[in-house]
Enzyme design. Structure first.
Site, mmCIF file in Angstrom:
data_model
loop_
_atom_site.group_PDB
_atom_site.id
_atom_site.type_symbol
_atom_site.label_atom_id
_atom_site.label_comp_id
_atom_site.label_asym_id
_atom_site.label_seq_id
_atom_site.Cartn_x
_atom_site.Cartn_y
_atom_site.Cartn_z
ATOM 1 N N GLU A 236 0.894 -1.170 0.000
ATOM 2 C CA GLU A 236 0.000 0.000 0.000
ATOM 3 C C GLU A 236 0.920 1.203 0.000
ATOM 4 O OE1 GLU A 236 -3.309 -0.546 0.081
ATOM 5 O OE2 GLU A 236 -3.051 -2.695 0.344
ATOM 6 N N CYS A 273 -1.838 8.999 3.817
ATOM 7 C CA CYS A 273 -1.824 8.483 2.448
ATOM 8 C C CYS A 273 -3.083 8.917 1.702
ATOM 9 C CB CYS A 273 -1.722 6.974 2.469
ATOM 10 S SG CYS A 273 -2.931 6.223 3.542
#
Ligand code: NAP
Length: 500
Positions: A236, A273
């Site tokens: 990720e 993020c």
């Protein structure tokens, strides 16, 4: 009082030993029932609560994140463990299928076929610096791997190694309390990339969970692909989370949207993020009003300390690179003077043509930074969508009228992200089954999976089909006598229909 400790990097021999122990633990742990796995995870959650007062001050010192935020994140980590434990126990994630035999089928009898997910084996987990609890040592990847029946080897993040060590201690306590096999969990330090590389390359490693930068995730993915036996790497990585401002919405609420976005861009010094790093609008009076309002907000927000020196250095460098590109205009910077360790809230703008022609502007500037892309019309906005890489999230700020006028934007944006937000902000990721935290590359290396929500368990399991097995030799979940049986699908009727 100085609490930060220095930890020694593991040696190659130590990594080999850890992996061998982990494999032995796998052979025992995979036989544990779903309930035993869930009990183990719940015990970790209890032990994490017990270390709260010890670990929070250490985490504050190591990460510079505020105490309140860290307390909340630890709470979320405990919730994740309990939530995934419940899901693990309920077993829907096993995807169990049962097709019973049809001995009289012509021309060939149909065998009894039963399938479900089984654990992959030892999982190496790399946590991120910006989430020292929820995406780190006892975070989502670790919880999902334990739920799936896999041992875990954590490579501690050097930016919060001491925090990681204390959390690892709580997990080890739970291992003892639940009589879990030794080696089910290991904690390895490695400030050098060497240690991570050995772990990924080790033949007994069967999967990797990574949260962090695109450079780090890609490096580990490429390393894994050099193995004799390929393994899945669920990385990720960074994301710029584009926000599409539609004209009617902007005309009605430019100031409200600006306030919302000023908070989202600068929340946690932009170190998420899901930070909105790209805002796309159509040139005109409303967009100008929005930029003026957003700039005024950005100027008011004070710079604050970033996670660690490396992150702050990268922020200043990437910000400088981005602002120095042809056609990029600095719209607003925090009025207060920023120190070296701090992130200065920054807003820039560029034309769609400049953006479309310059890959540097597509890169994440990790921190409180956002670029506004000005399009001449909706068609140019569609071009921006078509040339934007894979993202964790995309957001559409629109009225019903906007959607009626520009259905193609809604249509094309769906192709580039894992989560599509209507009239909101991308920051804030809820932990539940419907969450998707993962998107097309480069947001992640496998867009079919999520790293948040109990569906993440499936990353660390593979399907195994049992053909013509006596009932007593089947896993409990596939047996005829299984009393819960809520996830069984018996479709022999369907099969018969197709054949006749
Ligand atoms: P990072 O620098 O990539 O570090 C993550 C981990 O990977 C660390 O343990 C790091 O060790 C290791 N690593 C990095 N490069 C490596 C390499 N070439 N070889 C071996 N190991 C390597 O990321 P970060 O700075 O901690 O986190 C910030 C980034 O994470 C941002 O880009 C953010 O967007 C992203 N993020 C993504 C998500 C998501 O769910 N997609 C969530 C949170 C954060 P070293 O420190 O020793 O390098």
């Amino acid at each position: 009082m100085e609490m930060t400790k220095i930890f020694r990097d593991a040696t190659k021999e130590e990594v080999d030993k850890v992996m061998e122990k982990s494999w032995q633990a796998f052979l025992a742990y995979k036989k544990c029932s779903l309930k035993q796995r869930a009990d183990f995870m719940r015990t970790i959650a209890v032990e994490l609560e017990k270390i709260r007062s010890e670990v929070i001050p250490v985490a504050v010192e190591e990460t510079h994140l505020p105490e309140g935020r860290l307390n909340g994140e630890l709470g979320r980590t405990i919730f994740q463990l309990n939530n995934y434990a419940k899901a693990a126990e309920e077993g829907a994630w096993l995807d169990a299928r049962i097709d019973t035999a049809i001995p009289e089928r012509k021309p060939n009898p149909k065998p009894d076929l039963r399938k479900m997910l089984v654990p992959l084996g030892p999982v190496v987990v790399f946590g991120s610096s910006n989430f020292p609890f929820a995406y780190s040592t006892a975070g989502g990847d670790t919880a999902c791997a334990f739920a799936a029946g896999c041992p875990v080897i954590v490579k501690a993040h050097p930016a919060h190694a001491h925090t990681s060590e204390i959390v690892a201690g709580a997990i080890m306590k739970a291992v003892g309390i639940c009589n879990m096999p030794e080696g089910i969990f290991a904690h390895v330090h490695g400030a050098s990339f060497e240690v991570g590389k050995w772990l990924v390359m080790h033949p007994l490693t069967k999967a990797v969970g990574f949260t962090g930068s695109l450079a780090g995730g890609r490096a580990l993915f490429d390393t894994a692909n050099q193995r004799k036996e390929p393994i899945p790497v669920f990385a990720e990585m960074g994301s710029i989370n584009p926000v599409f401002l539609m004209p009617d919405k902007l005309q009605h609420e430019p100031e409200t949207v600006a306030k919302m976005y000023a908070a989202s861009i600068t929340q946690g010094v932009g170190q998420f993020c899901t930070n909105p790093g790209l805002i796309i609008g159509i040139e005109g009076k409303s967009l100008n009003t929005f930029i003026t309002a957003l700039s005024a907000e950005i100027k008011k927000i004070e710079p604050a300390n970033m996670l660690h020196r490396g992150i702050a250095k990268a922020f200043w460098q990437k910000r400088k690179d981005a602002l120095g590109q042809k056609g990029v205009h600095t719209e607003a910077v925090s009025e207060a003077q920023a120190e070296e360790m701090q992130g200065a809230p920054t807003l820039a703008s560029a034309s769609a043509a400049a953006f479309l022609n310059n890959p540097v502007l597509h890169q994440e500037v990790f921190g409180p930074y956002s670029l506004i892309v000005k399009c001449k019309n909706a068609d140019e906005m569609r071009q921006v969508v078509l040339h934007t890489e894979g993202q964790l999230t995309s957001t559409i700020m629109a009225t019903e009228e906007d959607i009626r006028q520009h259905p193609e934007i809604l249509e094309t944006v769906q192709n580039i992200c894992g989560r599509l937000i209507m009239n909101g902000v991308p920051t804030g990721v809820d932990v539940c089954l419907s969450m998707q935290h993962g998107g097309p590359y480069p947001a992640t290396t496998d867009s079919r999976f999520t790293s948040v929500g109990a569906d993440g368990i499936r990353r660390f399991a593979r399907p195994l089909c049992y053909q013509n097995f006596p009932d007593h030799l089947l896993p409990e979940e596939l047996q005829n006598a299984n009393p819960s049986g809520i996830w069984r699908t018996v479709d022999d009727q369907l099969t018969k229909d197709k054949i006749s």
